[in-house]
Design an enzyme around this catalytic site. Structure first.
Site, PDB file in Angstrom:
ATOM      1  N   LYS A  37     -14.113  -7.164  -7.500  1.00  0.00           N
ATOM      2  CA  LYS A  37     -14.468  -7.437  -6.104  1.00  0.00           C
ATOM      3  C   LYS A  37     -15.978  -7.601  -6.042  1.00  0.00           C
ATOM      4  O   LYS A  37     -16.713  -6.774  -6.585  1.00  0.00           O
ATOM      5  CB  LYS A  37     -14.046  -6.272  -5.192  1.00  0.00           C
ATOM      6  N   GLU A  85      -1.787  -0.467  -8.947  1.00  0.00           N
ATOM      7  CA  GLU A  85      -3.241  -0.472  -8.832  1.00  0.00           C
ATOM      8  C   GLU A  85      -3.759   0.916  -8.475  1.00  0.00           C
ATOM      9  O   GLU A  85      -3.233   1.577  -7.573  1.00  0.00           O
ATOM     10  CB  GLU A  85      -3.627  -1.476  -7.732  1.00  0.00           C
ATOM     11  N   ASP A  87      -0.383  -0.723  -4.609  1.00  0.00           N
ATOM     12  CA  ASP A  87      -1.749  -0.198  -4.618  1.00  0.00           C
ATOM     13  C   ASP A  87      -1.727   1.201  -4.032  1.00  0.00           C
ATOM     14  O   ASP A  87      -1.500   1.379  -2.833  1.00  0.00           O
ATOM     15  CB  ASP A  87      -2.682  -1.103  -3.786  1.00  0.00           C
ATOM     16  N   LYS A 120       0.847  -1.194   0.000  1.00  0.00           N
ATOM     17  CA  LYS A 120       0.000   0.000   0.000  1.00  0.00           C
ATOM     18  C   LYS A 120       0.880   1.242   0.000  1.00  0.00           C
ATOM     19  O   LYS A 120       1.766   1.387   0.868  1.00  0.00           O
ATOM     20  CB  LYS A 120      -0.907  -0.002   1.241  1.00  0.00           C
ATOM     21  N   ASP A 122      -9.092  -0.451  -9.907  1.00  0.00           N
ATOM     22  CA  ASP A 122      -9.872  -1.017  -8.804  1.00  0.00           C
ATOM     23  C   ASP A 122     -11.094  -0.123  -8.553  1.00  0.00           C
ATOM     24  O   ASP A 122     -12.177  -0.385  -9.097  1.00  0.00           O
ATOM     25  CB  ASP A 122      -8.993  -1.149  -7.551  1.00  0.00           C
TER      26      ASP A 122
HETATM   27 MG    MG Z   1      -7.159  -1.677  -4.301  1.00  0.00          MG
END
Ligand code: MG
Length: 365
Positions: free
Chosen positions: A267, A218, A190, A162, A243
């Site tokens: 997702k 991402e 991400d 992250k 995403d």
């Molecule tokens: Mg993500």
């Protein structure tokens, strides 16, 4: 097998370490569990987290949407009419994708139970074992390096790093982690919308010129900034994955038309459940675009559904980011999908194979 009732529970599971992204910090999974009861005595299970900063769904909105808009359409319906049921769920109201996902997951669970087969087999079959990455939360550089090394020692071969805070520090974060785990793990970054398009290009070109190989980047820019996504995609070698920019199949079609990203992160909480996730996987496959399957902060109820889908669509869902259960301090679910660090395997139990959920608190009317 007819639907007779839909009930709710609250499931709380503390995380091993706080989950920190550019958007939020969370230390406990708190998810709504949906139980769809039938006249056969069988129960289907679904789950949804509150992810207000991404989907807009809260615990209250999830329960209210199901109780007042989705459930009344489903009571009395036959589980064998799967396509009709998913259409009823999807057309019940606008948005509210997490509520729709929780209900769809429970319906697909029952559909598997109806035919006494694990869900992945009814979705087309596949090798019932997949490998997930694990999230490394954004933090001080030393902490992120230590967390990354620990994850590699636990057997994870892909790390989801992250970033998306301060661009200069982000570059140093990645350099330090890459140096610590080089050759032992693939790095996925991400940014959770934390950069501008120009910052993203600068960061990625700097890393690429330093010889740092990333599997993907991402969501570098804001969810609505498809032009920015395309700007980055056109200028860096690292594959760009969308995403938060894409929820349902129509948005994916637009993203593909614009060539705004190279990979799609599916997702269930964004797609509204399994039916639209299948549509996205098929659409991406038609265009030769790979998908990742991801999750929010979810336990092994809704993540089990994602696992079954990933197994059945492994040709196009080539990347797995289903680390929700391994971030939890314990697994509250006794069931058919086995989560063992990076290795996820599926038994032949019918539906999702959920036998028991420990510590579920009932939500009364
Ligand atoms: Mg993500």
């Amino acid at each position: 097998m007819k639907i007779t009732d839909i009930r709710f529970g609250m499931l709380r599971v503390p995380l091993k370490t706080p989950f920190k992204t550019a958007l939020r910090t969370v230390d406990t999974v708190e998810d709504i569990v949906v139980m769809v009861h039938t006249d056969s005595g069988r129960i289907g299970y679904g789950e949804a987290p509150a992810t207000a900063v991404i989907t807009g769904d809260t615990h209250g909105s999830i329960v209210d949407a199901i109780r007042h808009y989705i459930a009344p359409r489903l009571i009395g319906q036959d589980i064998g009419d799967l396509n009709r049921l998913t259409r009823l769920v999807q057309t019940s109201m606008e948005k509210n994708t997490s509520a729709k996902a929780a209900v769809e997951i429970a319906i697909y669970d029952l559909w598997g139970q109806l035919y006494d087969a694990p869900l992945y087999k009814l979705l087309g079959g596949g090798d019932p074992a997949i490998t997930t990455d694990i999230t490394i939360s954004v933090d001080y550089i030393d902490k992120m390096v230590a967390d990354s090394v620990a994850a590699v020692e636990r057997g994870f071969e892909s790390l989801k790093i992250k970033v998306g805070k301060d661009i200069g520090v982000d570059i140093e974060r990645v350099r330090a982690i890459y140096a610590a785990v080089e050759g032992r793990a693939l790095l996925r970054l991400d940014a959770n919308q934390g950069w501008t398009a120009k910052q993203a290009v600068y960061a990625l070109q700097t890393l690429e010129e330093a010889g740092i190989k990333l599997e993907l980047i991402e969501q570098p820019v804001k969810a609505r900034d498809l032009d920015g996504m395309r700007y980055v995609t056109e200028r860096v070698h690292t594959p760009v994955m969308a995403d938060e920019s894409v929820f349902g199949p129509l948005e994916v079609a637009e993203l593909i038309r614009l060539r705004a990203a190279d990979i799609i992160n599916i997702k269930l909480m964004k797609t509204g459940g399994i039916s639209n996730a299948i549509r996205i996987a098929d659409l991406a496959a038609m265009h030769g675009i790979e998908c990742m399957i991801g999750c929010m902060l979810e336990t092994s109820i809704s993540v089990a559904a994602a696992v079954h889908l990933a197994v059945a669509r492994a040709d196009v869902i080539t990347k797995v980011d289903l680390d929700g259960p391994s971030l939890c301090q314990f697994n509250p679910v006794v069931g058919g999908v086995i989560f063992n660090e990076s290795e996820i395997s599926v038994t032949d139990a019918p539906g999702l194979g959920i036998r028991e959920i420990r510590g579920l608190e009932e939500i009364k009317d």
